[in-house]
Write a protein that holds these residues in place. Structure first.
Motif, PDB file in Angstrom:
ATOM      1  N   ILE A   1       0.842  -1.189   0.000  1.00  8.08           N
ATOM      2  CA  ILE A   1       0.000   0.000   0.000  1.00  8.08           C
ATOM      3  C   ILE A   1       0.883   1.248   0.000  1.00  8.08           C
ATOM      4  CG2 ILE A   1      -1.839   1.220   1.225  1.00  8.08           C
ATOM      5  CD1 ILE A   1      -2.526  -1.705   0.205  1.00  8.08           C
ATOM      6  N   GLY A   2       0.618   2.171  -0.912  1.00 10.28           N
ATOM      7  CA  GLY A   2       1.433   3.382  -0.907  1.00 10.28           C
ATOM      8  C   GLY A   2       1.130   4.296  -2.060  1.00 10.28           C
ATOM      9  N   GLY A   3       1.990   5.307  -2.193  1.00 11.50           N
ATOM     10  CA  GLY A   3       1.812   6.271  -3.267  1.00 11.50           C
ATOM     11  C   GLY A   3       2.813   7.396  -3.186  1.00 11.50           C
ATOM     12  N   LYS A   4       2.560   8.428  -3.969  1.00  6.22           N
ATOM     13  CA  LYS A   4       3.497   9.547  -4.119  1.00  6.22           C
ATOM     14  C   LYS A   4       3.482  10.473  -2.907  1.00  6.22           C
ATOM     15  CE  LYS A   4       2.977   9.648  -9.095  1.00  6.22           C
ATOM     16  NZ  LYS A   4       2.333  10.313 -10.206  1.00  6.22           N
ATOM     17  N   ILE A   5       4.675  10.921  -2.544  1.00  2.93           N
ATOM     18  CA  ILE A   5       4.835  11.929  -1.499  1.00  2.93           C
ATOM     19  C   ILE A   5       4.504  13.287  -2.110  1.00  2.93           C
ATOM     20  CG2 ILE A   5       6.472  13.054   0.061  1.00  2.93           C
ATOM     21  CD1 ILE A   5       7.994  10.330   0.163  1.00  2.93           C
ATOM     22  N   GLU A   6       3.580  13.990  -1.488  1.00  2.00           N
ATOM     23  CA  GLU A   6       3.143  15.301  -1.978  1.00  2.00           C
ATOM     24  C   GLU A   6       4.153  16.381  -1.579  1.00  2.00           C
ATOM     25  OE1 GLU A   6       0.512  15.687  -3.871  1.00  2.00           O
ATOM     26  OE2 GLU A   6      -0.252  13.639  -3.655  1.00  2.00           O
ATOM     27  N   PRO A   7       4.202  17.499  -2.332  1.00  2.00           N
ATOM     28  CA  PRO A   7       5.100  18.604  -1.952  1.00  2.00           C
ATOM     29  C   PRO A   7       4.836  19.050  -0.517  1.00  2.00           C
ATOM     30  CG  PRO A   7       4.171  18.987  -4.126  1.00  2.00           C
ATOM     31  CD  PRO A   7       3.462  17.783  -3.559  1.00  2.00           C
ATOM     32  N   GLY A   8       5.912  19.211   0.262  1.00  2.00           N
ATOM     33  CA  GLY A   8       5.801  19.641   1.652  1.00  2.00           C
ATOM     34  C   GLY A   8       5.462  18.529   2.630  1.00  2.00           C
ATOM     35  N   GLU A   9       5.240  17.327   2.137  1.00  2.00           N
ATOM     36  CA  GLU A   9       4.844  16.195   2.980  1.00  2.00           C
ATOM     37  C   GLU A   9       6.077  15.355   3.324  1.00  2.00           C
ATOM     38  OE1 GLU A   9       0.994  13.345   2.705  1.00  2.00           O
ATOM     39  OE2 GLU A   9       2.353  13.189   0.996  1.00  2.00           O
ATOM     40  N   GLU A  10       6.157  14.900   4.555  1.00  2.00           N
ATOM     41  CA  GLU A  10       7.223  13.997   4.983  1.00  2.00           C
ATOM     42  C   GLU A  10       6.831  12.558   4.646  1.00  2.00           C
ATOM     43  OE1 GLU A  10      10.230  14.837   6.221  1.00  2.00           O
ATOM     44  OE2 GLU A  10       9.614  16.909   5.852  1.00  2.00           O
ATOM     45  N   PRO A  11       7.807  11.655   4.466  1.00  2.00           N
ATOM     46  CA  PRO A  11       7.476  10.265   4.152  1.00  2.00           C
ATOM     47  C   PRO A  11       6.526   9.610   5.167  1.00  2.00           C
ATOM     48  CG  PRO A  11       9.787  10.647   3.712  1.00  2.00           C
ATOM     49  CD  PRO A  11       9.262  11.894   4.383  1.00  2.00           C
ATOM     50  N   ASP A  12       6.738   9.846   6.458  1.00  2.00           N
ATOM     51  CA  ASP A  12       5.845   9.255   7.467  1.00  2.00           C
ATOM     52  C   ASP A  12       4.406   9.737   7.283  1.00  2.00           C
ATOM     53  OD1 ASP A  12       8.049   7.978   8.555  1.00  2.00           O
ATOM     54  OD2 ASP A  12       8.081   9.167  10.398  1.00  2.00           O
ATOM     55  N   GLU A  13       4.242  11.032   6.972  1.00  2.42           N
ATOM     56  CA  GLU A  13       2.900  11.584   6.747  1.00  2.42           C
ATOM     57  C   GLU A  13       2.260  10.968   5.509  1.00  2.42           C
ATOM     58  OE1 GLU A  13       3.437  16.149   8.364  1.00  2.42           O
ATOM     59  OE2 GLU A  13       4.329  15.610   6.426  1.00  2.42           O
ATOM     60  N   CYS A  14       3.045  10.824   4.453  1.00  2.00           N
ATOM     61  CA  CYS A  14       2.540  10.214   3.218  1.00  2.00           C
ATOM     62  C   CYS A  14       2.098   8.782   3.487  1.00  2.00           C
ATOM     63  CB  CYS A  14       3.607  10.247   2.139  1.00  2.00           C
ATOM     64  SG  CYS A  14       3.139   9.383   0.624  1.00  2.00           S
TER      65      CYS A  14
ATOM     66  N   GLU B   1      -1.633   7.658   2.650  1.00  2.00           N
ATOM     67  CA  GLU B   1      -1.888   6.665   1.603  1.00  2.00           C
ATOM     68  C   GLU B   1      -2.575   5.420   2.157  1.00  2.00           C
ATOM     69  OE1 GLU B   1      -1.684   6.675  -1.658  1.00  2.00           O
ATOM     70  OE2 GLU B   1      -0.639   8.562  -1.998  1.00  2.00           O
ATOM     71  N   VAL B   2      -2.134   4.957   3.328  1.00  2.00           N
ATOM     72  CA  VAL B   2      -2.770   3.779   3.937  1.00  2.00           C
ATOM     73  C   VAL B   2      -4.238   4.074   4.235  1.00  2.00           C
ATOM     74  CG1 VAL B   2      -2.830   2.311   6.002  1.00  2.00           C
ATOM     75  CG2 VAL B   2      -0.657   2.716   4.804  1.00  2.00           C
ATOM     76  N   LEU B   3      -4.511   5.237   4.803  1.00  2.00           N
ATOM     77  CA  LEU B   3      -5.902   5.593   5.108  1.00  2.00           C
ATOM     78  C   LEU B   3      -6.731   5.706   3.828  1.00  2.00           C
ATOM     79  CD1 LEU B   3      -8.114   6.371   7.116  1.00  2.00           C
ATOM     80  CD2 LEU B   3      -7.266   8.732   6.975  1.00  2.00           C
ATOM     81  N   GLU B   4      -6.212   6.404   2.815  1.00  2.00           N
ATOM     82  CA  GLU B   4      -6.956   6.595   1.567  1.00  2.00           C
ATOM     83  C   GLU B   4      -7.264   5.276   0.866  1.00  2.00           C
ATOM     84  OE1 GLU B   4      -5.128  10.991   0.358  1.00  2.00           O
ATOM     85  OE2 GLU B   4      -4.655   9.255  -0.886  1.00  2.00           O
ATOM     86  N   GLU B   5      -6.285   4.377   0.824  1.00  2.00           N
ATOM     87  CA  GLU B   5      -6.453   3.148   0.044  1.00  2.00           C
ATOM     88  C   GLU B   5      -7.128   2.022   0.818  1.00  2.00           C
ATOM     89  OE1 GLU B   5      -2.769   2.023  -1.842  1.00  2.00           O
ATOM     90  OE2 GLU B   5      -2.595   3.954  -2.843  1.00  2.00           O
ATOM     91  N   THR B   6      -6.991   2.015   2.150  1.00  2.00           N
ATOM     92  CA  THR B   6      -7.473   0.852   2.919  1.00  2.00           C
ATOM     93  C   THR B   6      -8.501   1.174   3.988  1.00  2.00           C
ATOM     94  OG1 THR B   6      -5.829   0.989   4.698  1.00  2.00           O
ATOM     95  CG2 THR B   6      -5.167  -0.171   2.679  1.00  2.00           C
TER      96      THR B   6
ATOM     97  N   CYS C   1     -11.398  -0.200  -3.451  1.00  2.00           N
ATOM     98  CA  CYS C   1     -10.301   0.735  -3.707  1.00  2.00           C
ATOM     99  C   CYS C   1     -10.332   1.113  -5.183  1.00  2.00           C
ATOM    100  CB  CYS C   1      -8.963   0.085  -3.338  1.00  2.00           C
ATOM    101  SG  CYS C   1      -7.526   1.118  -3.691  1.00  2.00           S
ATOM    102  N   SER C   2     -10.161   2.389  -5.477  1.00  2.00           N
ATOM    103  CA  SER C   2     -10.236   2.860  -6.864  1.00  2.00           C
ATOM    104  C   SER C   2      -9.062   2.367  -7.718  1.00  2.00           C
ATOM    105  CB  SER C   2     -10.277   4.389  -6.896  1.00  2.00           C
ATOM    106  OG  SER C   2      -9.069   4.922  -6.376  1.00  2.00           O
ATOM    107  N   GLU C   3      -8.001   1.864  -7.094  1.00  2.00           N
ATOM    108  CA  GLU C   3      -6.821   1.447  -7.846  1.00  2.00           C
ATOM    109  C   GLU C   3      -6.771  -0.053  -8.121  1.00  2.00           C
ATOM    110  OE1 GLU C   3      -3.277   3.036  -6.133  1.00  2.00           O
ATOM    111  OE2 GLU C   3      -4.130   5.044  -6.030  1.00  2.00           O
ATOM    112  N   GLY C   4      -7.601  -0.823  -7.411  1.00  2.00           N
ATOM    113  CA  GLY C   4      -7.565  -2.268  -7.608  1.00  2.00           C
ATOM    114  C   GLY C   4      -8.258  -2.996  -6.477  1.00  2.00           C
TER     115      GLY C   4
END
Length: 164
Positions: free
Chosen positions: A35-48, A52-57, A112-115
């Motif tokens: 589960i994952g995705g792109k890090i947004e501008p200004g976002e830290e990896p932990d935040e991403c 991403e986990v919340l959005e996808e799962t 999930c919209s991705e699969g």
């Protein structure tokens, strides 16, 4: 350079995996991924990772273990640094699902919209269709490695581990 996160979520000896089959022109189509995705501008990896986990799962991570950075270098895809995580410490965001999870330990992921999201027993993971590089770092994770860092060189879909 693309920066992403990937998280393997564990429950009862299985990982929650995403079978990619719903996005047009998806280079991951027909493959299983964490589960994952792109890090947004200004976002830290932990935040991403959390987002991403919340959005996808539909899961809220209480904590996650950061394993390291996997560097993808390729001839036909954008280079990528992926921050690798794992977690078994989560609760469903939906109150009804959270109550059921607390009572039974079971969680049925939402659409999930991705699969397709599915809990896959760990022993079945190596036989799934996935990127060669994913099999390399997932293999380390399945062996219990705390730190996993490697550079993967792709020529088309053929992968060579150039450092690990």
């Amino acid at each position: 350079m693309k920066r992403t996160t990937l998280c393997y979520i564990e429950n009862s000896g299985a990982y929650l995996m995403l079978y990619r089959d719903r996005k047009p022109d998806d280079p991951n189509e027909g493959k299983w991924l964490g589960i994952g995705g792109k890090i947004e501008p200004g976002e830290e990896p932990d935040e991403c990772n959390q987002r991403e986990v919340l959005e996808e799962t539909g899961l809220l991570l209480i904590s996650a273990h950061f394993h390291g950075v996997i560097k993808f270098r390729a001839d036909s895809y954008e280079d990528e640094d992926m921050y690798l995580y794992s977690s078994s410490d989560f609760v469903p965001a939906d109150p009804e699902a959270a109550e059921l999870y607390e009572r039974t330990g079971a969680y049925e992921p939402p659409a999930c919209s991705e699969g397709r999201l599915e809990w896959i027993p760990k022993e079945d993971l190596p036989g799934l269709p996935m990127w060669e590089g994913d099999k390399a770092f997932l293999g380390e994770l399945l062996k219990g490695a705390e730190r996993i860092s490697m550079t993967l060189q792709y020529t088309g879909e053929k992968c060579t581990i150039i450092s690990g």
